[in-house]
Design a protein around this motif. Structure first.
Motif, mmCIF file in Angstrom:
data_model
loop_
_atom_site.group_PDB
_atom_site.id
_atom_site.type_symbol
_atom_site.label_atom_id
_atom_site.label_comp_id
_atom_site.label_asym_id
_atom_site.label_seq_id
_atom_site.Cartn_x
_atom_site.Cartn_y
_atom_site.Cartn_z
ATOM 1 N N ALA A 264 75.288 -45.271 69.400
ATOM 2 C CA ALA A 264 75.985 -46.523 69.699
ATOM 3 C C ALA A 264 76.021 -46.783 71.203
ATOM 4 O O ALA A 264 76.128 -47.934 71.628
ATOM 5 N N HIS A 265 75.992 -45.709 71.999
ATOM 6 C CA HIS A 265 76.019 -45.849 73.453
ATOM 7 C C HIS A 265 74.785 -45.184 74.065
ATOM 8 O O HIS A 265 74.120 -44.375 73.395
ATOM 9 N N ASP B 191 72.298 -48.678 68.534
ATOM 10 C CA ASP B 191 72.816 -49.500 67.422
ATOM 11 C C ASP B 191 74.336 -49.456 67.487
ATOM 12 O O ASP B 191 74.969 -48.453 67.126
ATOM 13 N N GLU B 192 74.929 -50.527 67.986
ATOM 14 C CA GLU B 192 76.381 -50.539 68.197
ATOM 15 C C GLU B 192 77.171 -50.470 66.891
ATOM 16 O O GLU B 192 78.355 -50.121 66.908
ATOM 17 N N SER B 193 76.501 -50.818 65.798
ATOM 18 C CA SER B 193 77.226 -50.756 64.515
ATOM 19 C C SER B 193 77.531 -49.308 64.106
ATOM 20 O O SER B 193 78.359 -49.077 63.225
ATOM 21 N N VAL C 276 75.941 -39.754 66.873
ATOM 22 C CA VAL C 276 74.498 -39.860 67.014
ATOM 23 C C VAL C 276 73.821 -39.573 65.674
ATOM 24 O O VAL C 276 74.361 -38.831 64.846
ATOM 25 N N LYS C 277 72.640 -40.182 65.511
ATOM 26 C CA LYS C 277 71.840 -39.934 64.310
ATOM 27 C C LYS C 277 70.494 -39.392 64.779
ATOM 28 O O LYS C 277 69.766 -40.064 65.510
ATOM 29 N N THR D 95 77.350 -40.028 63.001
ATOM 30 C CA THR D 95 77.906 -41.274 63.527
ATOM 31 C C THR D 95 79.264 -41.563 62.903
ATOM 32 O O THR D 95 79.553 -41.127 61.773
ATOM 33 N N VAL D 96 80.072 -42.309 63.631
ATOM 34 C CA VAL D 96 81.390 -42.689 63.117
ATOM 35 C C VAL D 96 81.236 -43.615 61.915
ATOM 36 O O VAL D 96 82.000 -43.526 60.938
ATOM 37 N N ALA D 97 80.232 -44.497 61.976
ATOM 38 C CA ALA D 97 80.002 -45.414 60.855
ATOM 39 C C ALA D 97 79.711 -44.628 59.581
ATOM 40 O O ALA D 97 80.218 -44.963 58.490
#
Lengths: 133, 179
Positions: A68-69, A99-101, A106-107, A118-120
Motif C-alpha cells: 500500500a505504501h 495498491d492503496e486498497s 505486503v503481498k 496485507t491489512v485488506a
C-alpha cells in the motif's frame, strides 16, 4: 525463413544468458524480435514462466511485491532475504507495485510461495472466516 | 137359561145330533181336515224345506260369522301380542341405536379433541421452531453486520493511523512470523 525453435529452448536460452550476466534489455529485444518475426507473441506468457523456471534452476528467481505504501530500502532488503531463505535462490528480483486498497502490509509472490500479510487480506479473513450466515 | 135348555135337549137327542148341536158340520169338518192336510203337505213339500234351508244357511252364516269374529279376535290378539313384541324389540333396538350413537359421538368428540390438540401442539411447535430459526437468523445477521462494521471501522482507523513507518514495522513483523 528461420527454423522454429521450441518454447523451452527459447526459455532456456534466455535464462542462461540472463544468469550469465548479459544485459536484460538486449536479451529482451532479441526475444521480442524473434517472437514477432515468427508470429508467436501469444506464447510470451508461457515463455516467461519457463524462463522463471530455468532461472530458478540457476539460483535466480523473480517475484512480485504489492504494497500500500512505498517500501524503504531496508524493508526491500528484508523481503529479499526472506525470499532467499524460502527458495534457496542466490539472486532475487521483484516487480514492485503500489495498491492503496491493501491498506497496509505486503503481498509477496515468488515461484512456489506466496505471502499475503496485507491489512485488506486480514480484514477479508475477519469478515469471511467468522461469518455465520 | 137358554144354554141349559139346549143342553137338556141335547142329552135327550142321538149322537149325530150332538155335532149338530155343537154347531159342527162334520162334512165341513172333513173338508177342513182334508184341506189342512193338503196345506200341511204343501207346506212340508214346498215351504218347509225352503224355510229350513234358509234357516240352515242363516245359521251357517251366523256360525261362520262367529267363527270369523273369533278368528279375527284371535288374530287381533295375536297381532296385539306381535305388535307388543315388535314395539318391545323396536324400543330395545332404539335404545341400542341411541347408546351406540352416544358412544360413537363420544368417540368422535374424543378423536376430534385429540386431533385438535395435536394440531394445536404442532402449530405451537412449528411457531416455536420458526421463532427459534428467526432468532438464530437475526443473531447471525447481527453477528455478520457487526463483523462488517468492525472490519469497516478497523479499515478506516488503520488507513488513518498506518503511515509508512508503521507499515514497515508491520511488514517486518509479518516476515518474522512467516519465517
Amino acid at each position: 525463413m528461420a527454423r522454429k525453435i521450441s518454447r523451452r529452448s527459447l526459455a532456456l536460452y534466455v535464462a542462461t544468458h540472463l544468469a550469465s550476466g548479459k544485459p536484460q534489455k538486449e536479451i529482451a529485444l532479441q526475444l521480442g524480435a524473434y517472437l514477432v518475426s515468427t508470429r508467436r507473441t501469444k506464447e510470451l506468457d508461457s515463455i516467461i514462466r519457463d524462463i522463471q523456471f530455468y532461472l530458478a534452476d540457476h539460483g535466480h528467481i523473480a517475484g512480485s511485491i504489492t504494497s500500500a505504501h512505498e517500501l524503504s530500502a531496508s524493508t526491500m532488503k528484508a523481503i529479499e532475504s526472506f525470499a532467499k531463505d524460502k527458495t534457496g535462490a542466490k539472486h532475487v528480483s521483484f516487480d514492485r507495485s503500489i495498491d492503496e486498497s491493501l491498506i497496509g502490509g505486503v503481498k509477496i509472490e515468488i515461484p512456489g510461495y506466496e505471502l499475503d500479510s496485507t491489512v485488506a487480506r486480514q480484514l477479508t479473513i475477519l469478515k469471511t472466516r467468522y461469518k455465520k450466515a | 137359561m137358554n144354554f141349559l135348555s139346549n143342553l137338556a135337549s141335547a142329552t135327550e137327542e142321538p149322537q149325530g145330533d150332538l155335532l149338530s148341536a155343537l154347531g159342527i158340520d162334520w162334512q165341513l169338518l172333513i173338508l177342513q181336515i182334508v184341506a189342512f192336510l193338503i196345506l200341511v203337505w204343501l207346506l212340508g213339500k214346498f215351504v218347509y224345506p225352503w224355510l229350513m234351508k234358509s234357516v240352515d244357511e242363516r245359521q251357517k252364516n251366523i256360525e261362520d260369522a262367529a267363527k270369523a269374529a273369533k278368528k279375527a279376535q284371535e288374530s287381533a290378539a295375536d297381532s296385539e301380542a306381535e305388535t307388543a313384541d315388535l314395539l318391545k324389540q323396536a324400543r330395545k333396538d332404539a335404545a341400542e341405536i341411541v347408546a351406540t350413537a352416544k358412544l360413537e359421538a363420544s368417540n368422535i368428540a374424543t378423536e376430534s379433541e385429540a386431533r385438535a390438540k395435536s394440531t394445536a401442539e404442532k402449530i405451537v411447535a412449528d411457531a416455536h421452531a420458526q421463532i427459534g430459526k428467526d432468532i438464530d437468523k437475526a443473531r447471525r445477521e447481527l453477528h455478520d453486520e457487526t463483523l462488517e462494521l468492525i472490519a469497516l471501522a478497523t479499515e478506516k482507523i488503520v488507513r488513518k493511523k498506518l503511515d509508512t513507518k508503521a507499515d514497515a514495522g508491520l511488514i517486518a513483523e509479518a516476515l518474522q512470523e512467516a519465517k
